[in-house]
Scaffold this active site. Structure first.
Site, PDB file in Angstrom:
ATOM      1  N   ASP A 192       2.530   5.768  -6.566  1.00 44.95           N
ATOM      2  CA  ASP A 192       3.766   5.726  -5.786  1.00 44.95           C
ATOM      3  C   ASP A 192       5.017   5.801  -6.656  1.00 44.95           C
ATOM      4  O   ASP A 192       6.084   6.183  -6.178  1.00 44.95           O
ATOM      5  CB  ASP A 192       3.825   4.446  -4.941  1.00 44.95           C
ATOM      6  CG  ASP A 192       2.852   4.519  -3.790  1.00 44.95           C
ATOM      7  OD1 ASP A 192       2.684   5.615  -3.242  1.00 44.95           O
ATOM      8  OD2 ASP A 192       2.257   3.484  -3.447  1.00 44.95           O
ATOM      9  N   HIS A 198      -2.045  -2.244  -9.645  1.00 46.04           N
ATOM     10  CA  HIS A 198      -3.049  -1.670  -8.746  1.00 46.04           C
ATOM     11  C   HIS A 198      -4.260  -2.584  -8.729  1.00 46.04           C
ATOM     12  O   HIS A 198      -4.616  -3.154  -9.758  1.00 46.04           O
ATOM     13  CB  HIS A 198      -3.450  -0.265  -9.223  1.00 46.04           C
ATOM     14  CG  HIS A 198      -4.082   0.539  -8.144  1.00 46.04           C
ATOM     15  ND1 HIS A 198      -5.412   0.418  -7.818  1.00 46.04           N
ATOM     16  CD2 HIS A 198      -3.552   1.439  -7.276  1.00 46.04           C
ATOM     17  CE1 HIS A 198      -5.671   1.229  -6.808  1.00 46.04           C
ATOM     18  NE2 HIS A 198      -4.563   1.856  -6.454  1.00 46.04           N
ATOM     19  N   HIS A 225       0.876  -1.186   0.000  1.00 46.06           N
ATOM     20  CA  HIS A 225       0.000   0.000   0.000  1.00 46.06           C
ATOM     21  C   HIS A 225       0.911   1.233   0.000  1.00 46.06           C
ATOM     22  O   HIS A 225       1.753   1.373  -0.883  1.00 46.06           O
ATOM     23  CB  HIS A 225      -0.918  -0.106   1.217  1.00 46.06           C
ATOM     24  CG  HIS A 225      -2.054   0.860   1.284  1.00 46.06           C
ATOM     25  ND1 HIS A 225      -2.372   1.741   0.289  1.00 46.06           N
ATOM     26  CD2 HIS A 225      -2.979   1.093   2.280  1.00 46.06           C
ATOM     27  CE1 HIS A 225      -3.437   2.453   0.654  1.00 46.06           C
ATOM     28  NE2 HIS A 225      -3.814   2.094   1.862  1.00 46.06           N
TER      29      HIS A 225
HETATM   30  N1  CMC Z   1       5.321  -6.249 -10.466  1.00 41.41           N
HETATM   31  C1  CMC Z   1       5.276  -7.392 -11.156  1.00 41.41           C
HETATM   32  N2  CMC Z   1       4.146  -8.139 -11.283  1.00 41.41           N
HETATM   33  C2  CMC Z   1       3.046  -7.686 -10.669  1.00 41.41           C
HETATM   34  C3  CMC Z   1       3.036  -6.495  -9.946  1.00 41.41           C
HETATM   35  C4  CMC Z   1       4.234  -5.757  -9.856  1.00 41.41           C
HETATM   36  N3  CMC Z   1       4.300  -4.611  -9.159  1.00 41.41           N
HETATM   37  N4  CMC Z   1       1.800  -6.287  -9.441  1.00 41.41           N
HETATM   38  C5  CMC Z   1       1.068  -7.341  -9.838  1.00 41.41           C
HETATM   39  N5  CMC Z   1       1.806  -8.173 -10.579  1.00 41.41           N
HETATM   40  C6  CMC Z   1       1.346  -9.409 -11.219  1.00 41.41           C
HETATM   41  C7  CMC Z   1       1.223 -10.513 -10.188  1.00 41.41           C
HETATM   42  O1  CMC Z   1       2.421 -11.225 -10.028  1.00 41.41           O
HETATM   43  C8  CMC Z   1       0.111 -11.337 -10.789  1.00 41.41           C
HETATM   44  O2  CMC Z   1       0.661 -12.095 -11.846  1.00 41.41           O
HETATM   45  P1  CMC Z   1       0.130 -13.592 -12.138  1.00 41.41           P
HETATM   46  O3  CMC Z   1      -1.320 -13.445 -12.473  1.00 41.41           O
HETATM   47  O4  CMC Z   1       0.985 -14.047 -13.284  1.00 41.41           O
HETATM   48  O5  CMC Z   1       0.359 -14.362 -10.876  1.00 41.41           O
HETATM   49  C9  CMC Z   1      -0.813 -10.302 -11.437  1.00 41.41           C
HETATM   50  O6  CMC Z   1       0.024  -9.183 -11.714  1.00 41.41           O
HETATM   51  C10 CMC Z   1      -1.961  -9.857 -10.544  1.00 41.41           C
HETATM   52  O7  CMC Z   1      -1.417  -9.458  -9.262  1.00 41.41           O
HETATM   53  P2  CMC Z   1      -2.241  -9.488  -7.909  1.00 41.41           P
HETATM   54  O8  CMC Z   1      -1.288  -9.520  -6.756  1.00 41.41           O
HETATM   55  O9  CMC Z   1      -3.289 -10.538  -7.963  1.00 41.41           O
HETATM   56  O10 CMC Z   1      -2.977  -8.098  -7.948  1.00 41.41           O
HETATM   57  P3  CMC Z   1      -3.630  -7.396  -6.702  1.00 41.41           P
HETATM   58  O11 CMC Z   1      -4.756  -6.606  -7.233  1.00 41.41           O
HETATM   59  O12 CMC Z   1      -3.928  -8.340  -5.592  1.00 41.41           O
HETATM   60  O13 CMC Z   1      -2.444  -6.475  -6.164  1.00 41.41           O
HETATM   61  C11 CMC Z   1      -0.999  -4.699  -5.748  1.00 41.41           C
HETATM   62  C12 CMC Z   1      -2.345  -5.128  -6.339  1.00 41.41           C
HETATM   63  C13 CMC Z   1      -0.942  -3.170  -5.724  1.00 41.41           C
HETATM   64  C14 CMC Z   1      -0.863  -5.210  -4.321  1.00 41.41           C
HETATM   65  C15 CMC Z   1       0.148  -5.264  -6.635  1.00 41.41           C
HETATM   66  O14 CMC Z   1       0.036  -4.779  -7.952  1.00 41.41           O
HETATM   67  C16 CMC Z   1       1.531  -4.979  -6.067  1.00 41.41           C
HETATM   68  O15 CMC Z   1       2.009  -5.727  -5.216  1.00 41.41           O
HETATM   69  N6  CMC Z   1       2.193  -3.864  -6.528  1.00 41.41           N
HETATM   70  C17 CMC Z   1       3.467  -3.460  -5.978  1.00 41.41           C
HETATM   71  C18 CMC Z   1       3.238  -2.644  -4.700  1.00 41.41           C
HETATM   72  C19 CMC Z   1       2.715  -1.274  -4.996  1.00 41.41           C
HETATM   73  O16 CMC Z   1       3.219  -0.565  -5.851  1.00 41.41           O
HETATM   74  N7  CMC Z   1       1.702  -0.849  -4.216  1.00 41.41           N
HETATM   75  C20 CMC Z   1       1.127   0.483  -4.314  1.00 41.41           C
HETATM   76  C21 CMC Z   1      -0.285   0.472  -4.801  1.00 41.41           C
HETATM   77  S1  CMC Z   1      -0.876   2.090  -5.326  1.00 41.41           S
HETATM   78  C22 CMC Z   1      -0.836   3.107  -3.955  1.00 41.41           C
HETATM   79  C23 CMC Z   1      -1.758   2.675  -2.893  1.00 41.41           C
HETATM   80  O17 CMC Z   1      -2.977   2.681  -3.091  1.00 41.41           O
HETATM   81  O18 CMC Z   1      -1.279   2.342  -1.824  1.00 41.41           O
END
Ligand code: CMC
Length: 383
Positions: A320, A266, A227
């Site tokens: 971010d 996201h 987050h």
């Molecule tokens: N880098 C590489 N791959 C990614 C990333 C990333 N940053 N984010 C998601 N993926 C891939 C993930 O590995 C998965 O791939 P697969 O389907 O092949 O297993 C797919 O995309 C879907 O990911 P998910 O974890 O199911 O998606 P989610 O909606 O649960 O997670 C998230 C959203 C923000 C937690 C995630 O994108 C992440 O961990 N991002 C990095 C941390 C980040 O930048 N967070 C800030 C969010 S914006 C500011 C805020 O609101 O706080």
């Protein structure tokens, strides 16, 4: 009299497909990359508005007239100073504490000095929200100066929230361009639907606990690297990479290990995050003005590689990603980045808490029990 059978609960891991609240503050269309505060698109607000005006908009659900904005700004500035006793508390925190731990503790401590801490009702809650928003910059700047062995700087009520924070942080009034850069970041972070920390705040508020407790809950939730903590991780990553020629290998190695690239992806946006769209251009300008283009260029390269490698999964830069470069360019320490997010998002958290109370129902989802049943109780001597 027969009691209606409640519908069977649905298992929705991560609550991605569940709506648990109504809000009139921000609207997100993740498919189209749209974010609006009370119907006004974030791009217009970032270009034309100020943080103070956006907070008024979010809390009153309308843009202020000039007298309304002046009066709101005046009340905010009247509360910049910390209650007596808080400065001693800041000085009692270990100097090596993580700023987000310090901030969470200090916001919690603010309630000890507020005679209205447990007062219920819309007006006391609105007053508490205003005070917390106004005082948070002094907590962050005060702790940062104390940990560096510098004297704590008193707030200047003639300055905007952004300028006053930078004044208290650096002991010097910022240039208009630097103050505007922080102001824009504050605007872009002020509210964002039912993100994890806002949800956490609403859960706490739904138990009819107090606003301080709800904001403390939210700060703890924001801190996580998935987050708000992601902005610090972006900077850590840029430092680790070190130079433009190492970007390709670094990103490809991480992706091969299935590690995440921080600042990308996201839960809601599957197109470009509109806050990142704005910040990308803005970060370039700020980086050029402050002689920090190298970090910006590395960020752009990471973005290109991610577009080539994973954009098909709907993974684009989020807010971010470019806020890290912006904060760095205006001289904010890496470990204060998430505090910057909190300083702004208090507006959204508090607004959501007040909305929660408008039609409150305890937020209490279920859990699917997957453990055993009908186990014998074995006496401790026989285990
Ligand atoms: N880098 C590489 N791959 C990614 C990333 C990333 N940053 N984010 C998601 N993926 C891939 C993930 O590995 C998965 O791939 P697969 O389907 O092949 O297993 C797919 O995309 C879907 O990911 P998910 O974890 O199911 O998606 P989610 O909606 O649960 O997670 C998230 C959203 C923000 C937690 C995630 O994108 C992440 O961990 N991002 C990095 C941390 C980040 O930048 N967070 C800030 C969010 S914006 C500011 C805020 O609101 O706080």
């Amino acid at each position: 009299m027969s009691i209606a059978t409640p519908p069977a609960p649905i298992f929705d891991k991560g609550l991605a497909n569940t709506i648990v609240a109504e809000t009139q503050m921000s609207f997100i269309d993740g498919g189209k990359g749209v974010l609006e505060y009370v119907g006004i698109d974030i791009d217009s607000l970032a270009r034309k508005s100020t943080f103070e005006e956006c907070v008024y908009l979010l809390w009153n659900r309308k843009l202020p007239t000039t007298p309304e904005l002046n009066s709101f700004t005046e009340s905010l500035r009247a509360h910049y100073a910390l209650p007596p006793g808080m400065t001693d508390l800041i000085r009692s925190i270990p100097r090596d504490a993580t700023p987000m731990h310090a901030l969470r503790t200090l916001i919690s401590a603010l309630s000890l000095f507020d005679p209205e801490a447990d007062a219920e009702g819309e007006e006391p809650n609105a007053r508490k929200a205003l005070r917390m928003l106004a005082q948070t910059p002094a907590l962050i700047a005060g702790f940062d100066r104390y940990r560096k062995g510098k004297s704590i700087v008193e707030p200047d009520p003639t300055l905007s929230m952004a300028s006053n924070f930078l004044w208290m942080l650096n002991g010097a009034v910022p240039t208009a361009a630097v103050a505007r850069a922080l102001d824009v970041c504050l605007i872009l972070h002020a509210d964002h639907g039912l993100n994890a920390s806002t949800f956490a705040a609403r859960v706490t508020m739904s138990t009819l606990s107090d606003l301080y407790s709800a904001i403390v809950t939210a700060i703890g939730t924001l801190k996580g690297p998935l987050h708000g903590g992601a902005n610090e991780e972006v900077m850590v990553m840029l430092k680790e990479i070190g130079s433009l020629d190492r970007v390709e290998d670094y990103v490809m190695e991480r992706l091969a290990r299935k590690d995440r690239i921080m600042g990308f992806g996201h839960r809601v946006y599957k197109a470009f995050d509109p806050r990142a769209t704005y910040l990308k251009t803005f970060a370039r300008q700020v980086s050029a003005d402050t002689g920090n283009l190298a970090l910006y260029e590395m960020s752009r390269r990471i973005e290109d590689i991610m577009a080539r490698e994973v954009a098909a999964k709907g993974i684009y830069p989020n807010v971010d990603f470019y806020s890290a470069t912006t904060y760095h360019s205006i001289g904010i320490d890496l470990d204060l980045f998430t505090c910057m997010f909190a300083m702004s998002r208090i507006a959204g958290w508090a607004g959501h808490c007040l909305e929660q109370l408008e039609g409150n129902r305890l937020i209490r989802p279920g859990a699917a029990y997957i453990g055993p049943h009908a186990q014998p109780y074995i006496d401790i001597a026989n285990r």
